[in-house]
Design a protein around this motif. Structure first.
Motif, PDB file in Angstrom:
ATOM      1  N   THR A  46      15.981  32.069 -16.385  1.00 43.05           N
ATOM      2  CA  THR A  46      16.148  30.703 -16.889  1.00 43.05           C
ATOM      3  C   THR A  46      17.527  30.172 -16.528  1.00 43.05           C
ATOM      4  O   THR A  46      17.671  29.020 -16.079  1.00 43.05           O
ATOM      5  CB  THR A  46      15.963  30.665 -18.422  1.00 43.05           C
ATOM      6  OG1 THR A  46      14.682  31.181 -18.756  1.00 43.05           O
ATOM      7  CG2 THR A  46      16.085  29.233 -18.945  1.00 43.05           C
ATOM      8  N   LYS A  49      17.758  29.581 -12.659  1.00 45.01           N
ATOM      9  CA  LYS A  49      17.067  28.352 -12.270  1.00 45.01           C
ATOM     10  C   LYS A  49      17.917  27.131 -12.584  1.00 45.01           C
ATOM     11  O   LYS A  49      18.036  26.204 -11.763  1.00 45.01           O
ATOM     12  CB  LYS A  49      15.720  28.268 -12.996  1.00 45.01           C
ATOM     13  CG  LYS A  49      14.912  27.030 -12.639  1.00 45.01           C
ATOM     14  CD  LYS A  49      13.586  27.007 -13.391  1.00 45.01           C
ATOM     15  CE  LYS A  49      12.801  25.740 -13.060  1.00 45.01           C
ATOM     16  NZ  LYS A  49      11.505  25.708 -13.809  1.00 45.01           N
ATOM     17  N   GLU A  50      18.531  27.116 -13.763  1.00 43.42           N
ATOM     18  CA  GLU A  50      19.351  25.970 -14.164  1.00 43.42           C
ATOM     19  C   GLU A  50      20.617  25.852 -13.313  1.00 43.42           C
ATOM     20  O   GLU A  50      21.170  24.757 -13.160  1.00 43.42           O
ATOM     21  CB  GLU A  50      19.735  26.094 -15.647  1.00 43.42           C
ATOM     22  CG  GLU A  50      18.569  25.978 -16.618  1.00 43.42           C
ATOM     23  CD  GLU A  50      17.925  24.601 -16.586  1.00 43.42           C
ATOM     24  OE1 GLU A  50      18.676  23.603 -16.628  1.00 43.42           O
ATOM     25  OE2 GLU A  50      16.686  24.524 -16.515  1.00 43.42           O
ATOM     26  N   LEU A 232      25.761  24.883 -20.049  1.00 47.24           N
ATOM     27  CA  LEU A 232      24.332  25.146 -20.187  1.00 47.24           C
ATOM     28  C   LEU A 232      23.962  25.622 -21.587  1.00 47.24           C
ATOM     29  O   LEU A 232      22.908  25.268 -22.125  1.00 47.24           O
ATOM     30  CB  LEU A 232      23.901  26.210 -19.177  1.00 47.24           C
ATOM     31  CG  LEU A 232      23.513  25.759 -17.775  1.00 47.24           C
ATOM     32  CD1 LEU A 232      23.168  26.964 -16.917  1.00 47.24           C
ATOM     33  CD2 LEU A 232      22.337  24.793 -17.826  1.00 47.24           C
ATOM     34  N   SER A 235      22.832  23.156 -24.017  1.00 49.41           N
ATOM     35  CA  SER A 235      21.659  22.351 -23.667  1.00 49.41           C
ATOM     36  C   SER A 235      20.445  22.803 -24.466  1.00 49.41           C
ATOM     37  O   SER A 235      20.347  23.949 -24.908  1.00 49.41           O
ATOM     38  CB  SER A 235      21.363  22.461 -22.171  1.00 49.41           C
ATOM     39  OG  SER A 235      20.882  23.758 -21.848  1.00 49.41           O
ATOM     40  N   THR A 237      17.469  23.308 -23.326  1.00 53.87           N
ATOM     41  CA  THR A 237      16.706  24.311 -22.564  1.00 53.87           C
ATOM     42  C   THR A 237      17.195  25.716 -22.857  1.00 53.87           C
ATOM     43  O   THR A 237      16.410  26.625 -23.155  1.00 53.87           O
ATOM     44  CB  THR A 237      16.811  24.034 -21.053  1.00 53.87           C
ATOM     45  OG1 THR A 237      16.242  22.755 -20.768  1.00 53.87           O
ATOM     46  CG2 THR A 237      16.090  25.108 -20.250  1.00 53.87           C
TER      47      THR A 237
END
Length: 275
Positions: A46, A49-50, A232, A235, A237
């Protein structure tokens, strides 16, 4: 001349948009490929990907000792779930927020040795009373590092790729009185019969949970990587991914306690984030 200029212009975008490469090192906690956690892989993917628009991430696996050595030597190396220590904070750049929290290490001993001990024990007092321990040299025992160093004449050091496997077996063979380890690890490397011959106790010197962090070599790429990780982790996500990761690894009660710490300590300014 025009042909050469055209070729140069065609190649120019490849240089202009080349992403910095970061070597992301994982350490093999268990011994076999098939024992790796799918949850771990999904979780770290994850993040990758970010980060794909900012970095070219190359993943590598090695044992814990080599991972720390490479992290110290490589100018573009990073890892995750790394324990913070005063010494490591001088060498590495750590993320502001833990990549994970996990149940704390416990004191393990043979039943006949530990059965009359209280539920919480002090490692310092046990060492002062001449009990012996086995310790893994490639890991940090954090709050206990200085104490174990003071009593190193009472500690048997374990070095090598299979050190986690050998730790509990030294205890079973009565080479030492106690070990300090995670219950998951002891249970994994022993048979049910061997595991049933042991008991464990909480350690007074430790907090309830342990924390691992993203860490990078102190390089420009490392600084930029950790900066992006810090962003991140605020965030939606990644916050959701962190919750799913801990829910998959622990029961509802433990996962709830861990997420309460994240919410109170790291996400308290995010009013829309609730466990």
């Amino acid at each position: 001349m025009k042909t050469l200029l055209l070729i140069f212009l065609m190649l120019l975008p490849n240089f202009t948009f080349a992403l910095p490469t970061v070597k992301l090192i994982s350490y093999d906690y268990f011994l076999h490929e098939g024992e790796k956690s799918i949850n771990d892989e999904q979780y770290i993917n994850t993040f990758i990907k970010e980060l794909s628009n900012q970095f070219k991430v190359e993943q590598y696996n090695t044992n814990a000792a080599r991972m720390l050595k490479e992290l110290s030597n490589q100018s573009q190396a990073c890892s995750f779930n790394i324990l913070k220590t005063a010494q490591r904070e001088k060498q590495f750049i750590f993320s502001d927020i833990p990549s994970s929290m996990f149940l704390q290490r416990r004191l393990f001993g043979l039943k006949e040795t530990i059965q009359n001990f209280p539920e919480k024990v002090s490692i310092s007092k046990l060492l002062a009373n001449n009990y012996t321990f086995a310790v893994i040299t490639s890991t940090s025992y954090q709050e206990l590092d200085s104490t174990l160093m003071m009593y190193q004449h009472q500690t048997a050091p374990i070095i090598g790729a299979d050190s986690f496997s050998r730790l509990a077996k030294l205890l079973l063979h009565k080479r030492v009185d106690f070990i300090i380890d995670y219950d998951m690890s002891v249970n994994h490397f022993l048979t049910d019969e061997q595991y049933s011959s042991l008991e464990s106790r909480q350690i007074i010197e430790y907090p309830e949970f342990n924390s691992g962090y993203f860490a990078c070599n102190n390089s420009q790429e490392g600084i930029e990587f950790i900066s992006q990780i810090n962003t991140l982790m605020q965030s939606d996500t990644i916050r959701n991914s962190i919750k799913q990761y801990h829910s998959a690894d622990f029961g509802p009660e433990i996962a709830h306690q861990i997420m309460a710490i994240y919410n109170a300590k790291y996400w308290h300014n995010n009013t829309n984030n609730r466990d």
